[in-house]
Design an enzyme around this catalytic site. Structure first.
Site, PDB file in Angstrom:
ATOM      1  N   TYR A 134       0.858  -1.185   0.000  1.00 40.21           N
ATOM      2  CA  TYR A 134       0.000   0.000   0.000  1.00 40.21           C
ATOM      3  C   TYR A 134       0.904   1.248   0.000  1.00 40.21           C
ATOM      4  CZ  TYR A 134      -3.001   3.695   1.723  1.00 40.21           C
ATOM      5  OH  TYR A 134      -3.643   4.890   1.878  1.00 40.21           O
ATOM      6  N   ASP A 204      -0.477  -7.390   7.132  1.00 37.60           N
ATOM      7  CA  ASP A 204      -1.569  -6.478   6.787  1.00 37.60           C
ATOM      8  C   ASP A 204      -2.641  -7.330   6.110  1.00 37.60           C
ATOM      9  OD1 ASP A 204      -3.321  -4.679   5.567  1.00 37.60           O
ATOM     10  OD2 ASP A 204      -1.754  -3.201   5.139  1.00 37.60           O
ATOM     11  N   LYS A 229     -11.653  -0.192   5.231  1.00 44.34           N
ATOM     12  CA  LYS A 229     -11.962  -0.955   4.016  1.00 44.34           C
ATOM     13  C   LYS A 229     -13.072  -1.984   4.282  1.00 44.34           C
ATOM     14  CE  LYS A 229      -8.592   1.639   2.639  1.00 44.34           C
ATOM     15  NZ  LYS A 229      -7.205   1.228   2.554  1.00 44.34           N
TER      16      LYS A 229
HETATM   17  C1  PLP Z   1      -5.954   1.699   3.006  1.00 38.34           C
HETATM   18  C2  PLP Z   1      -4.914   0.784   3.401  1.00 38.34           C
HETATM   19  C3  PLP Z   1      -4.076   1.070   4.489  1.00 38.34           C
HETATM   20  C4  PLP Z   1      -4.162   2.384   5.255  1.00 38.34           C
HETATM   21  O1  PLP Z   1      -5.363   2.498   5.961  1.00 38.34           O
HETATM   22  P1  PLP Z   1      -6.108   3.904   6.245  1.00 38.34           P
HETATM   23  O2  PLP Z   1      -7.351   3.475   6.968  1.00 38.34           O
HETATM   24  O3  PLP Z   1      -6.374   4.543   4.919  1.00 38.34           O
HETATM   25  O4  PLP Z   1      -5.210   4.731   7.073  1.00 38.34           O
HETATM   26  C5  PLP Z   1      -3.139   0.130   4.863  1.00 38.34           C
HETATM   27  N1  PLP Z   1      -3.006  -1.039   4.195  1.00 38.34           N
HETATM   28  C6  PLP Z   1      -3.796  -1.343   3.142  1.00 38.34           C
HETATM   29  C7  PLP Z   1      -3.608  -2.649   2.439  1.00 38.34           C
HETATM   30  C8  PLP Z   1      -4.765  -0.443   2.703  1.00 38.34           C
HETATM   31  O5  PLP Z   1      -5.528  -0.754   1.651  1.00 38.34           O
END
Ligand code: PLP
Length: 398
Positions: A134, A204, A229
Site C-alpha cells: 500500500y 496487513d 476498508k
Molecule cells: C488503506 C490501506 C491502508 C491504510 O489504511 P487507512 O485506513 O487509509 O489509514 C493500509 N493497508 C492497506 C492494504 C490499505 O488498503
C-alpha cells in the site's frame, strides 16, 4: 531498554485496571460467552447483551470521555476514554475473536495502526517489507528511513526474501495478497523463516479479512487492518485495527495506544460495530460478484491481463492502451473513480496517480506497477449492472 519507561511506571495501574475491567466484564457477559459460535453468529450478535441495565440490543454509544469513581481508589473499570471506553471494548473484543487473537486495539486509521505497531520497536530496528505495498505504508516506511529511525529492505518473492532475511532483522511486514499486484506469499512459510531468525511477523490483512485468512492461526505475531476498508465496508469511517495473540505484546500495544492517543472515537466504534454485523454477507456478495467480473474482463480484447487471486473482491487489470485510461474513467456511469476499497459501492482506482503516487516512478515500474494498471474493488450491486458499465466504458475508449 525501551521497557524501562514502560513497565515500572504503570505496572500497578495496568494490573488494577485489568482486574477491575475483567470483573466488570465477567459480571456483565459471563453467562453469554460467545466462543463456540461461528463468525456470522458472533458478528450479528456483537454488542447484544452488553447492557444489562436496559437490555439494549443495539450497542449503546458511550460518548462520555470521563467516568465517576465509586469511591477513593475505586474504579468502574472506566476512567477516561483514551484509556478505555465501554463501546470500544465491545468492538475490540469482537475483532480479537474474529482474528482468533487475544487482544485487539482499534485506532483512528489504518496508518495509525501501522504506526502503533512500529512504535513497539526501538530506534534503529531493521524491517523487511513486501515490495508491492500500500502506497501509504511505503511513504511512512520511507519517512522513518529518511529520519534515521529505522531501516527497511523490500522483498518481492520467496527468493528475494531468503536473500534478505538474517538474524539482524527485527520484524517482517507482509502484505498478502499485495496491493495492487495481488502477489501472494504463504504465511506459514514466512512464519517458519521469521521464527528461525528471531523476527516478529506483522501481516496487513486488509484485502482478505479474517473471513478468508487468519494470519495469527498461521503463526503471525501481529495482524493489522485498515478498518476503513472491508471491515467497516461503507466508505463512511476511517479506522485501523491491531490484533495479537500474545498477551504481553497486546498489553504493550495497548499501553502505547493509551500513551500516544491514536484512539478511535466512541461514535466511530459504534458505527464500526454496526458495520461488522453484515461483514460476512457483504463479503460473500462482493466475492461472488468479483468472480463473475473476472470472467467478463478476461474475455475483453481491450484488456491485456487480469490479476485475481481466486478469493476476495479485489481485481487489478492491465489495459491494452494506457493513453485511453482517462477516457475510460470518464465514460463510467455506475462504477466510481475513487480511492479506497472494500465498500459496498464498486470503485475503480488508478494506483499510478492515486494510492501509489508516492512511490517513485522508477521503483514502481521496476516491480510491475505499470501505468496501464487499474484496480477494481467490487461492490454489492447487481453484477450485470457492474459488468455492463465496465464493458460500455471499455468499448467506447481503451
Ligand atoms: C488503506 C490501506 C491502508 C491504510 O489504511 P487507512 O485506513 O487509509 O489509514 C493500509 N493497508 C492497506 C492494504 C490499505 O488498503
Amino acid at each position: 531498554m525501551s521497557h524501562a519507561i514502560y513497565l515500572p511506571e504503570t505496572k500497578f495501574q495496568v494490573a488494577l485496571r485489568t482486574a477491575t475491567k475483567l470483573l466488570t466484564l465477567i459480571a456483565r457477559q459471563g453467562e453469554n460467552k460467545m466462543t463456540n459460535y461461528k463468525p456470522e453468529t458472533k458478528l450479528a450478535q456483537l454488542g447484544n447483551r452488553s447492557d444489562k441495565v436496559t437490555g439494549a440490543i443495539a450497542t449503546p454509544i458511550h460518548l462520555s470521555t470521563t467516568f465517576s469513581h465509586p469511591a477513593f481508589k475505586e474504579s468502574t473499570g472506566y476512567d477516561y476514554t483514551r484509556t478505555a471506553s465501554p463501546t470500544r471494548d465491545i468492538l475490540e473484543q469482537g475483532l480479537a475473536e474474529l482474528e482468533e487473537g487475544k487482544r485487539a486495539v482499534v485506532t483512528s486509521s489504518g496508518m495509525a495502526a501501522i504506526q502503533l505497531v512500529l512504535n513497539h520497536f526501538p530506534n534503529n530496528s531493521k524491517f523487511l517489507a513486501s515490495r508491492d505495498l500500500y502506497g501509504g505504508s511505503f511513504r511512512y516506511f520511507d519517512y522513518l528511513e529518511t529520519q534515521g529511525i529505522a531501516t527497511f529492505s523490500y522483498f518481492s518473492d520467496e527468493e528475494s526474501f531468503l536473500e534478505l532475511i538474517n538474524d539482524e532483522i527485527d520484524a517482517i511486514f507482509l502484505e498478502t495478497p499485495t496491493n495492487p499486484l495481488m502477489n501472494v506469499m504463504d504465511i506459514e512459510w514466512v512464519t517458519d523463516k521469521a521464527k528461525k531468525h528471531g523476527a516478529l511477523l506483522i501481516v496487513d490483512n486488509t484485502f482478505l479479512t479474517p473471513l478468508r485468512q487468519k494470519p495469527l492461526t498461521l503463526g503471525a505475531d501481529i495482524v493489522i487492518h485498515s478498518g476503513t476498508k472491508y471491515l467497516s465496508g461503507h466508505n463512511d469511517i476511517l479506522a485501523g485495527v491491531v490484533v495479537t495473540n500474545d498477551e504481553e505484546l497486546g498489553e504493550k500495544l495497548y499501553w502505547i495506544s493509551n500513551t500516544t492517543g491514536p484512539t478511535l472515537s466512541s461514535f466511530d466504534c459504534w458505527l464500526f460495530i454496526r458495520s461488522l454485523k453484515t461483514l460476512p454477507l457483504r463479503f460473500a456478495q462482493q466475492e461472488k460478484n468479483a468472480k463473475k467480473i473476472v470472467e467478463v474482463l478476461k474475455k475483453s480484447e481491450k484488456i491485456k491481463d487480469v490479476l485475481y487471486v481466486g478469493v476476495g473482491a479485489m481485481i487489478s487489470f492491465r489495459v491494452q492502451d494506457e493513453k485511453k485510461i482517462g477516457d475510460f474513467l470518464s465514460k463510467l456511469k455506475l462504477v466510481t473513480f475513487a480511492e479506497s476499497l472494500g465498500g459496498i459501492e464498486t470503485l475503480v482506482t488508478y494506483p499510478t496517480t492515486q494510492t501509489h503516487a508516492d512511490i517513485p516512478e522508477k521503483v514502481r515500474e521496476s516491480y510491475g506497477l505499470t501505468p496501464d494498471l487499474l484496480r477494481l474493488s467490487v461492490g454489492i450491486e447487481n453484477v450485470d449492472d457492474i459488468a455492463c458499465d465496465l464493458l460500455q466504458a471499455l468499448e467506447e475508449s481503451v
